[in-house]
Design a protein around this motif. Sequence first.
Motif, PDB file in Angstrom:
ATOM      1  N   LYS A   3      16.001 -22.880   3.364  1.00 19.53           N
ATOM      2  CA  LYS A   3      15.165 -21.675   3.458  1.00 19.53           C
ATOM      3  C   LYS A   3      13.825 -21.898   2.758  1.00 19.53           C
ATOM      4  CE  LYS A   3      19.033 -18.736   4.217  1.00 19.53           C
ATOM      5  NZ  LYS A   3      19.078 -18.557   5.657  1.00 19.53           N
ATOM      6  N   VAL A  29      15.819  -9.448  -1.708  1.00 18.85           N
ATOM      7  CA  VAL A  29      16.774 -10.312  -1.002  1.00 18.85           C
ATOM      8  C   VAL A  29      16.878 -11.659  -1.717  1.00 18.85           C
ATOM      9  CG1 VAL A  29      17.341 -11.357   1.228  1.00 18.85           C
ATOM     10  CG2 VAL A  29      16.163  -9.148   1.147  1.00 18.85           C
ATOM     11  N   LYS A  73      18.463 -15.491  -1.636  1.00 19.69           N
ATOM     12  CA  LYS A  73      18.993 -16.470  -0.681  1.00 19.69           C
ATOM     13  C   LYS A  73      19.236 -17.824  -1.332  1.00 19.69           C
ATOM     14  CE  LYS A  73      16.625 -14.427   3.278  1.00 19.69           C
ATOM     15  NZ  LYS A  73      15.867 -14.640   4.510  1.00 19.69           N
ATOM     16  N   VAL A 132      23.112 -15.238   1.824  1.00 19.77           N
ATOM     17  CA  VAL A 132      22.027 -14.251   1.758  1.00 19.77           C
ATOM     18  C   VAL A 132      22.575 -12.930   1.231  1.00 19.77           C
ATOM     19  CG1 VAL A 132      20.362 -12.903   3.113  1.00 19.77           C
ATOM     20  CG2 VAL A 132      20.780 -15.309   3.677  1.00 19.77           C
ATOM     21  N   VAL A 168      21.411  -9.177   0.512  1.00 16.76           N
ATOM     22  CA  VAL A 168      20.391  -8.132   0.609  1.00 16.76           C
ATOM     23  C   VAL A 168      20.764  -7.098  -0.462  1.00 16.76           C
ATOM     24  CG1 VAL A 168      19.315  -6.410   2.103  1.00 16.76           C
ATOM     25  CG2 VAL A 168      20.100  -8.578   3.080  1.00 16.76           C
ATOM     26  N   GLU A 198      13.224 -12.983  -1.949  1.00 13.20           N
ATOM     27  CA  GLU A 198      12.284 -12.474  -0.939  1.00 13.20           C
ATOM     28  C   GLU A 198      12.089 -10.988  -1.020  1.00 13.20           C
ATOM     29  OE1 GLU A 198      13.095 -15.183   2.968  1.00 13.20           O
ATOM     30  OE2 GLU A 198      13.206 -13.029   3.185  1.00 13.20           O
ATOM     31  N   GLU A 199      10.954 -10.580  -0.610  1.00 11.79           N
ATOM     32  CA  GLU A 199      10.655  -9.172  -0.379  1.00 11.79           C
ATOM     33  C   GLU A 199      11.629  -8.632   0.679  1.00 11.79           C
ATOM     34  OE1 GLU A 199       7.007  -9.197   1.773  1.00 11.79           O
ATOM     35  OE2 GLU A 199       7.188  -7.087   2.338  1.00 11.79           O
ATOM     36  N   PHE A 200      12.141  -7.437   0.490  1.00 12.03           N
ATOM     37  CA  PHE A 200      13.004  -6.796   1.483  1.00 12.03           C
ATOM     38  C   PHE A 200      12.133  -6.265   2.617  1.00 12.03           C
ATOM     39  CE2 PHE A 200      14.739  -2.755   3.080  1.00 12.03           C
ATOM     40  CZ  PHE A 200      15.954  -3.195   3.585  1.00 12.03           C
ATOM     41  N   MET A 201      12.442  -6.648   3.842  1.00 12.36           N
ATOM     42  CA  MET A 201      11.661  -6.166   4.992  1.00 12.36           C
ATOM     43  C   MET A 201      12.447  -5.080   5.704  1.00 12.36           C
ATOM     44  SD  MET A 201       9.994  -9.579   6.716  1.00 12.36           S
ATOM     45  CE  MET A 201      11.487 -10.539   6.907  1.00 12.36           C
ATOM     46  N   GLU A 227      15.889  -5.749  13.732  1.00 12.29           N
ATOM     47  CA  GLU A 227      15.944  -7.193  13.957  1.00 12.29           C
ATOM     48  C   GLU A 227      16.171  -7.524  15.419  1.00 12.29           C
ATOM     49  OE1 GLU A 227      18.834  -8.004  10.452  1.00 12.29           O
ATOM     50  OE2 GLU A 227      17.979  -9.934  11.069  1.00 12.29           O
ATOM     51  N   LYS A 255      26.280  -7.811  14.344  1.00 10.09           N
ATOM     52  CA  LYS A 255      26.889  -8.712  13.360  1.00 10.09           C
ATOM     53  C   LYS A 255      28.161  -8.147  12.730  1.00 10.09           C
ATOM     54  CE  LYS A 255      22.915 -11.436  11.852  1.00 10.09           C
ATOM     55  NZ  LYS A 255      21.821 -11.007  12.700  1.00 10.09           N
ATOM     56  N   VAL A 312      12.267 -13.613   9.887  1.00  8.46           N
ATOM     57  CA  VAL A 312      13.354 -13.529   8.900  1.00  8.46           C
ATOM     58  C   VAL A 312      13.910 -14.927   8.655  1.00  8.46           C
ATOM     59  CG1 VAL A 312      15.619 -12.541   8.364  1.00  8.46           C
ATOM     60  CG2 VAL A 312      13.966 -11.197   9.673  1.00  8.46           C
ATOM     61  N   GLU A 313      14.166 -15.646   9.727  1.00 13.92           N
ATOM     62  CA  GLU A 313      14.731 -16.993   9.593  1.00 13.92           C
ATOM     63  C   GLU A 313      14.591 -17.730  10.910  1.00 13.92           C
ATOM     64  OE1 GLU A 313      18.968 -17.373   9.601  1.00 13.92           O
ATOM     65  OE2 GLU A 313      19.199 -15.877  11.172  1.00 13.92           O
TER      66      GLU A 313
HETATM   67  P1  AMP Z   1      19.200 -15.035   7.167  1.00 12.31           P
HETATM   68  O1  AMP Z   1      20.377 -15.948   7.022  1.00 12.31           O
HETATM   69  O2  AMP Z   1      17.988 -15.473   6.432  1.00 12.31           O
HETATM   70  O3  AMP Z   1      18.952 -14.635   8.579  1.00 12.31           O
HETATM   71  O4  AMP Z   1      19.675 -13.635   6.565  1.00 12.31           O
HETATM   72  C1  AMP Z   1      20.810 -12.968   7.057  1.00 12.31           C
HETATM   73  C2  AMP Z   1      20.490 -11.532   7.295  1.00 12.31           C
HETATM   74  O5  AMP Z   1      20.011 -10.925   6.084  1.00 12.31           O
HETATM   75  C3  AMP Z   1      19.379 -11.305   8.295  1.00 12.31           C
HETATM   76  O6  AMP Z   1      19.832 -11.327   9.614  1.00 12.31           O
HETATM   77  C4  AMP Z   1      18.851  -9.944   7.866  1.00 12.31           C
HETATM   78  O7  AMP Z   1      19.680  -8.918   8.378  1.00 12.31           O
HETATM   79  C5  AMP Z   1      19.004  -9.974   6.376  1.00 12.31           C
HETATM   80  N1  AMP Z   1      17.755 -10.401   5.734  1.00 12.31           N
HETATM   81  C6  AMP Z   1      17.367 -11.662   5.442  1.00 12.31           C
HETATM   82  N2  AMP Z   1      16.153 -11.686   4.864  1.00 12.31           N
HETATM   83  C7  AMP Z   1      15.745 -10.403   4.795  1.00 12.31           C
HETATM   84  C8  AMP Z   1      14.571  -9.759   4.277  1.00 12.31           C
HETATM   85  N3  AMP Z   1      13.587 -10.449   3.695  1.00 12.31           N
HETATM   86  N4  AMP Z   1      14.492  -8.410   4.379  1.00 12.31           N
HETATM   87  C9  AMP Z   1      15.495  -7.689   4.936  1.00 12.31           C
HETATM   88  N5  AMP Z   1      16.630  -8.242   5.422  1.00 12.31           N
HETATM   89  C10 AMP Z   1      16.762  -9.576   5.354  1.00 12.31           C
END
Ligand code: AMP
Length: 429
Positions: free
Chosen positions: A103, A141, A143, A153, A155, A184-187, A191, A213, A281-282
């Motif tokens: 990440k 968040v 990670k 991850v 949240v 990370e900042e929460f967004m 999605e 999910k 996000v990823e």
């Molecule tokens: P990731 O493995 O990075 O996709 O994270 C898994 C899940 O966590 C994502 O599908 C999002 O639902 C949530 N998530 C990850 N990063 C953020 C973020 N910065 N803000 C809000 N939700 C996040």
Amino acid sequence: MNILILGSGGREHALAWAVAQNPKCDRLIVAPGNAGMAEIAECASFDIDDGEAVVTFSEEEAIDFVIIGPEAPLAAGVADRLREAGILCFGPSAAAARLEASKAFTKEVCDAAHAPTAGYARFTELAPAQAYIREQGAPIVVKADGLAAGKGVIVAMDEATALAAVEDMFGGAFGAAGAEVVIEEFMEGEEASFFVLSDGKFALPIGTAQDHKRAYDGDKGPNTGGMGAYSPAPVLTDAIAQAALDQIVQPCIDEMARRGTPYQGVLYAGLMIKDGQARLVEYNVRFGDPECQVLMIRLGAQALDLMLACAEGRLSETQVNWADDCAVTIVMASQGYPGSYEKGSEIRGLAGLPEDSWNMAFHAGTKRIGGATVANGGRVLNVTTRGTTLRTAITRAYDMVSRIHWPEGFYRKDIGWRALERNDVDAAE
Ligand code: AMP
Ligand code: GLY
């Protein structure tokens, strides 16, 4: 052509189904495969994470093209070994697969590419990470940098959860994956997933999707690998998708090329959409599972031509032939999934189901024992349909599900609800 597909899930059954329909495919082998794939391909057994084993098998069987489904062989460098051996293959090198495996690396690439994503900081020690969380406050968040089987991850809606998460990570809860932590900042937002093929230089969009999910209806219960998906994702309008391509995906692909590690394969961008703007996000370096199933039923046989163009560096002269359609997939899982579950229960009713370009029950964790198809995993079947509207596709999918007799399984009854609600609101306006 002789084609080899690596993997054994619903994603790989959908890939095999699309590839097998293309006249370019003379012989199709899957490794290790499952009961559904065995009906349309030969199944082989060897260690698909071992590059040497994949090259040896491919040379012995005169394989012309290898399609790598899951992430593990990519991270292990199987695509590198195949290319070194001069075998055409679909999937990124281990260096490019870091876009999923790290990440912190992805953040670095986004910074260099000026791609919109959440603000962040990286830590290798607990105390500064805790200080940062206290300074930023929640929601936030946390990670683990590396691959942690989807569990890395957190949240955190409050500060205590975030502080506990960093403590766990630096305490070794995720092994080496947690040696570095990204905070990370929460967004906020909705999605959606955006899929492109990249030949190292050029990015070609091949569809959008949204998945579900959580295990149970109403998006309740534990997180899973995905209980269903649909395509297209209405929230990703053409304008937002184009902006995501221009501002996020293409600049990151350019940055990977600039670094000498060009990205070749499918790039799956998880986006957060708010007020008409997408942020990353990823990235995943493979097709989503079950998102691949809805993409494949929409693309059909041309999927092979697209993957070949990707592997041969011809994407800029390639086009996708879009039908104006919608697709949905309903995951049928073993009771207990994503926790512990029993294997071996018999699934009846599959033989009478339609199998055509509109309706397919893709197999994920299944096995043949004698004349019976039995459950052999957590996610077991992916009932996938296509229609001129999402509503038609959903009705058809649940009709198929109702014809499958498998009391030991369960499925969500509300796949696609968000998109249907949005369509209803659009229609009323
Ligand atoms: P990731 O493995 O990075 O996709 O994270 C898994 C899940 O966590 C994502 O599908 C999002 O639902 C949530 N998530 C990850 N990063 C953020 C973020 N910065 N803000 C809000 N939700 C996040
Ligand atoms: N369905 C989510 C994924 O494949 O990562």
